[in-house]
Design a protein around this motif. Structure first.
Motif, short mmCIF file in Angstrom:
data_model
loop_
_atom_site.label_atom_id
_atom_site.label_comp_id
_atom_site.label_asym_id
_atom_site.label_seq_id
_atom_site.Cartn_x
_atom_site.Cartn_y
_atom_site.Cartn_z
N TYR A 8 0.88 -1.17 0.00
CA TYR A 8 0.00 0.00 0.00
C TYR A 8 0.92 1.21 0.00
N ALA A 9 0.57 2.23 -0.80
CA ALA A 9 1.50 3.35 -1.02
C ALA A 9 0.77 4.68 -0.95
N PRO A 10 0.40 5.13 0.25
CA PRO A 10 -0.35 6.39 0.37
C PRO A 10 0.50 7.64 0.10
N SER A 11 -0.14 8.67 -0.38
CA SER A 11 0.50 9.98 -0.52
C SER A 11 0.10 10.81 0.70
N PRO A 12 1.06 11.30 1.48
CA PRO A 12 0.71 11.99 2.72
C PRO A 12 0.39 13.47 2.52
N SER A 13 -0.54 13.73 1.60
CA SER A 13 -0.96 15.11 1.39
C SER A 13 -2.31 15.36 2.06
N SER A 14 -3.01 14.28 2.43
CA SER A 14 -4.23 14.44 3.22
C SER A 14 -4.49 13.13 3.95
N ASP A 15 -5.28 13.22 5.03
CA ASP A 15 -5.56 12.03 5.83
C ASP A 15 -6.34 11.00 5.02
N LEU A 16 -6.26 9.74 5.43
CA LEU A 16 -6.92 8.66 4.70
C LEU A 16 -8.43 8.69 4.94
N HIS A 17 -9.21 8.75 3.88
CA HIS A 17 -10.67 8.67 4.01
C HIS A 17 -11.11 7.22 3.80
N GLY A 245 -9.52 10.19 9.67
CA GLY A 245 -8.94 10.16 11.00
C GLY A 245 -9.95 9.87 12.10
N ALA A 246 -9.79 10.56 13.24
CA ALA A 246 -10.61 10.28 14.42
C ALA A 246 -12.10 10.45 14.12
N ALA A 247 -12.45 11.47 13.34
CA ALA A 247 -13.87 11.72 13.03
C ALA A 247 -14.48 10.53 12.28
N LEU A 248 -13.71 9.96 11.37
CA LEU A 248 -14.18 8.81 10.59
C LEU A 248 -14.35 7.58 11.47
N PHE A 249 -13.34 7.33 12.30
CA PHE A 249 -13.42 6.16 13.19
C PHE A 249 -14.60 6.31 14.15
N ASP A 250 -14.80 7.53 14.67
CA ASP A 250 -15.92 7.76 15.60
C ASP A 250 -17.25 7.53 14.90
#
Ligand code: GLU
Length: 296
Positions: A8-17, A245-250
């Motif tokens: 897996y190769a994410p680009s760290p320009s925004s959090d993972l949705h 992030g936290a909002a998604l997990f919540d």
């Protein structure tokens, strides 16, 4: 003979949705189900990359239970490998300098069957003297001198398709390495054999496979996963306010809830109840896997 690896190769320009997390889960399940190693690579060559975002991405993946083999590879530390690959191609006459602006490329006449967005070859046959003159005006990009217009790729879900190839950029005029070059060199160096990612990148797979072929790096098996869309019909993107992030997990009731939803969308968790990565791996079956476009 090592069995190869997924990645897996994410680009760290925004959090993972949710779409990013779904692709990551498929990548991990596919690799583990096939008995492959699993690699993690942070694609931080883009100027929008932030170390703090990369750290949150890795934490979110770990929270879902994903683990990976070997150290995380950071593209920002891999410049020498990219330069060596470009020098190899240049030494074989497989590159040329290009001075076209975006506007000039859009305005140039193109061959009737050229793929959409393909470079029309304007700078392909510049004389040495013309190159020197243009260099004095602005720095050039380096393009691949491709001698095919398409290349076959094998996708585990979508089968064999032919994807466009053009004289794509290897190094941009600002000196930055192009994604298509970096991804191929990195996947080969990380012994990756199975490439799982969003299906928006299927159209780039021909260019990348062809480049791997030219560099003598073998072939990859692809797993292109359909993207996730919001109710307005737009694909999820952080820029458009997709939760992360936290909002998604919540919102999904924690990691087990996120995995329950993702598993359901993949056909691996019919009830949609909260679950774990281990349970999804036990149920994983290539013939069951039905990753459709998913609307949330
Ligand atoms: N870094 C790219 C992205 O986050 C993925 C590239 C790839 O998987 O080949 O969209």
């Amino acid at each position: 003979m090592t069995p190869g690896a997924g990645r897996y190769a994410p680009s760290p320009s925004s959090d993972l949705h949710l779409g990013n997390l779904r692709t990551a889960v498929v990548a991990w399940l596919a690799a583990r189900a096939d008995g492959l190693a699993f690699r993690l690579r942070v694609e931080d060559v883009d100027h929008r990359s932030r170390p703090a975002i990369a750290a949150r991405q890795l934490a979110d993946l770990a929270a879902l239970g994903l683990d990976w083999d070997g150290p995380v590879v950071w593209q920002s530390a891999r410049g020498a490998a990219y330069r060596a690959a470009i020098a190899d191609l240049a030494g074989r006459g497989l590159t040329y300098e290009c001075f076209c602006s975006r506007r000039e490329i859009l305005d140039a006449p193109r061959a009737p069957h050229a793929p959409v967005g393909a470079y029309p070859g304007t700078c392909r046959a510049l004389s040495e003297r013309a190159v020197a003159a243009r260099r004095a005006e602005r720095p050039g990009a380096i393009r691949l001198r491709a001698d095919v217009a398409a290349w076959q790729v094998r996708d585990r879900l979508g089968g064999v398709t032919s994807q466009p190839v053009d004289d794509f950029v290897l190094r941009r005029s600002d000196g930055a390495v192009a994604y298509n070059l970096a991804v191929v060199v990195d996947d080969a160096d990380q012994r990756v054999t199975q490439i799982t990612r969003g299906d928006d990148l299927l159209a780039s797979a021909g260019r990348q496979s062809y480049l791997a072929h030219l560099l003598g790096l073998g072939t990859f098996e692809y797993v292109h996963v359909p993207l996730v869309y919001n109710r307005a019909g737009d694909r999820l993107s952080k820029r458009d306010g997709a939760m992360a992030g936290a909002a998604l997990f919540d919102a999904w009731g924690g990691a087990a809830g996120v995995l329950g939803g993702i598993g359901h969308s993949l056909g691996l968790n019919p009830s949609g109840a909260p679950t774990t990565l281990e349970v999804l791996l036990e149920r994983f079956d290539w013939t069951l896997l039905r990753p459709q476009r998913w609307t949330v």
